[in-house]
Design an enzyme around this catalytic site. Structure first.
Site, PDB file in Angstrom:
ATOM      1  N   LYS A 167      36.159  29.685  49.395  1.00  0.00           N
ATOM      2  CA  LYS A 167      36.800  28.472  48.894  1.00  0.00           C
ATOM      3  C   LYS A 167      37.489  27.788  50.061  1.00  0.00           C
ATOM      4  O   LYS A 167      38.390  28.354  50.681  1.00  0.00           O
ATOM      5  CB  LYS A 167      37.819  28.839  47.812  1.00  0.00           C
ATOM      6  CG  LYS A 167      38.643  27.663  47.336  1.00  0.00           C
ATOM      7  CD  LYS A 167      39.499  28.025  46.146  1.00  0.00           C
ATOM      8  CE  LYS A 167      40.375  26.863  45.738  1.00  0.00           C
ATOM      9  NZ  LYS A 167      41.216  27.199  44.592  1.00  0.00           N
ATOM     10  N   LYS A 180      32.665  27.098  47.191  1.00  0.00           N
ATOM     11  CA  LYS A 180      33.333  25.898  46.689  1.00  0.00           C
ATOM     12  C   LYS A 180      34.048  25.183  47.810  1.00  0.00           C
ATOM     13  O   LYS A 180      34.745  25.847  48.567  1.00  0.00           O
ATOM     14  CB  LYS A 180      34.342  26.350  45.620  1.00  0.00           C
ATOM     15  CG  LYS A 180      35.370  25.343  45.215  1.00  0.00           C
ATOM     16  CD  LYS A 180      36.418  26.001  44.368  1.00  0.00           C
ATOM     17  CE  LYS A 180      37.484  24.954  44.092  1.00  0.00           C
ATOM     18  NZ  LYS A 180      38.662  25.496  43.538  1.00  0.00           N
TER      19      LYS A 180
HETATM   20  C1  PBG Z   1      43.061  26.400  41.445  1.00  0.00           C
HETATM   21  C2  PBG Z   1      41.768  25.679  41.521  1.00  0.00           C
HETATM   22  C3  PBG Z   1      41.473  24.474  42.177  1.00  0.00           C
HETATM   23  C4  PBG Z   1      40.161  24.158  41.880  1.00  0.00           C
HETATM   24  C5  PBG Z   1      39.655  25.192  41.105  1.00  0.00           C
HETATM   25  N1  PBG Z   1      40.662  26.125  40.906  1.00  0.00           N
HETATM   26  C6  PBG Z   1      42.344  23.554  42.949  1.00  0.00           C
HETATM   27  C7  PBG Z   1      42.943  23.964  44.224  1.00  0.00           C
HETATM   28  O1  PBG Z   1      42.637  25.009  44.780  1.00  0.00           O
HETATM   29  O2  PBG Z   1      43.796  23.208  44.667  1.00  0.00           O
HETATM   30  C8  PBG Z   1      39.445  22.914  42.332  1.00  0.00           C
HETATM   31  C9  PBG Z   1      38.397  22.412  41.416  1.00  0.00           C
HETATM   32  C10 PBG Z   1      38.021  20.984  41.598  1.00  0.00           C
HETATM   33  O3  PBG Z   1      38.466  20.272  42.518  1.00  0.00           O
HETATM   34  O4  PBG Z   1      37.240  20.526  40.765  1.00  0.00           O
HETATM   35  N2  PBG Z   1      43.399  27.099  42.565  1.00  0.00           N
HETATM   36 ZN    ZN Z   2      45.559  27.733  42.755  1.00  0.00          ZN
END
Ligand code: PBG
Ligand code: ZN
Length: 340
Positions: A210, A263
């Site tokens: 991520k 992601k």
């Molecule tokens: C929570 C989370 C996030 C997303 C999925 N789970 C946001 C972040 O990490 O700030 C992002 C999903 C998206 O942008 O559609 N940690």
């Molecule tokens: Zn988070």
């Protein structure tokens, strides 16, 4: 002889002729290693703690924050069209719900646990994934528990996040997907699932790779999860860190992940392909995040391209790179598009 010379030159010509293999739409579809199907999609849903909410999220076209009272009627037509899976995100709206420990994340009366129970009851065929994180529930908006200096306390965060994952699994989630990026969370969750005797019926999907960046903006509007100070660069990966992503994927494989997620998706196709190679024996998921979705919408609106064409190209490329599961805000539309 002259025959030999001819056959060489003919075979050169023959080898250059590719069009015949894909002039027909069906033959074109055979060029894909995997066909896009409805069962590959997981639809992200934002569930609030106010029964009757149905708020359009301005930066995320066509997506809503939904109260529990609106969830069933919202999902019903989608289930009828072939929706197979959702990813639940809790959005606490009531004042005073957030604190330093993200206590509301696993509140039995909170939106996620209530939504799990409701969906299990009303749509038993739906496979329920739950994003597991604290940022929606912490007063500071970070994805864990902080030390006094504002940095993440990894051990406390992992302890807390694995408890939240267990609460979701016990409430009936088929899949828990920690997105917090604290070190060692997969191992901790897997051990607790085993201890609780539910490891055999809970999929552990790791947001392994991520990346930090600007593509989560609309999501943070929808989930109310922007950090109140700083950013997430000390736990989410730097966009150029391919080797680091490979290490995170290998680490999570060894800690007991059942599914590896990458992601964002579209700008990280090389990472999806790495995940496929490193995790060749497990399913690979890719999250086409909020910023990717909203960009495609914005460009379509500006006349750059047709929305459906762009959504297909983006999603088929994610598959081509190696994913077989796509978390996508386009899911409702694909349920229509894949019928034709
Ligand atoms: C929570 C989370 C996030 C997303 C999925 N789970 C946001 C972040 O990490 O700030 C992002 C999903 C998206 O942008 O559609 N940690
Ligand atoms: Zn988070």
């Amino acid at each position: 002889t002259s025959t030999a010379a001819t056959s060489v030159s003919i075979s050169g010509d023959i080898g250059s002729q590719l069009h015949g293999g894909y002039y027909h739409p069906l033959a074109r579809s055979w060029q894909a290693e995997r066909q896009l199907t409805k069962s590959m999609f997981i639809y992200p849903i934002f569930v609030t703690d106010r029964e009757d909410d149905m708020n359009l999220v301005a930066s995320l076209p066509g997506q809503y924050q939904l109260g529990l009272g609106k969830l069933v009627s919202y999902l019903e037509p989608l289930v009828r069209k072939g929706l197979r899976s959702v990813m639940l995100f809790g959005v606490p709206m009531k004042p005073g719900t957030k604190d330093a420990l993200g206590s509301a994340a696993d509140d039995p009366e909170g939106p996620v646990i209530q939504a799990i129970r409701l969906i299990r009851r009303r749509f038993p065929q739906i496979y329920i994934c739950t994003d597991v994180c604290l940022c929606e529930y912490t007063s500071h908006g970070h994805c864990g528990i902080l030390r006094d200096d504002g940095s993440l306390n990894n051990q406390l965060s992992v302890d807390r996040i694995s408890d939240v994952a267990i609460a979701y699994a016990k409430a009936g989630a088929h899949c828990v997907a920690p997105s917090d990026m604290n070190d060692g969370r997969i191992r901790s969750i897997k051990l607790k699932l085993i201890e609780e005797g539910i490891a055999h019926k809970t999929t552990l999907m790791s947001y392994s790779a991520k990346f930090s960046g600007c593509l989560y903006g609309p999501f943070r509007d929808a989930a109310g999860s922007s950090p109140s100070f700083g950013d997430r660069k000390c736990y989410q990966l730097p966009p150029s860190g391919r080797g680091l992503a490979r290490r995170a994927i290998i680490r999570d494989l060894n800690e007991g992940a059942d599914v590896i997620m990458v992601k964002p998706a579209g700008q990280y196709l090389d990472i999806i392909s790495d995940a496929k190679e490193l995790g060749k024996d497990l399913p690979i998921a890719a999250y086409q995040v909020s910023g990717e979705y909203s960009m495609i919408h914005a460009a379509a609106k500006a006349g750059v391209f047709d929305l459906k064409a762009a959504a297909f190209e983006a999603t088929e490329s994610i598959l081509r790179a190696g994913a077989t599961i796509v978390v996508s805000y386009f899911t409702p539309q694909f349920l229509d598009w894949l019928d034709n």
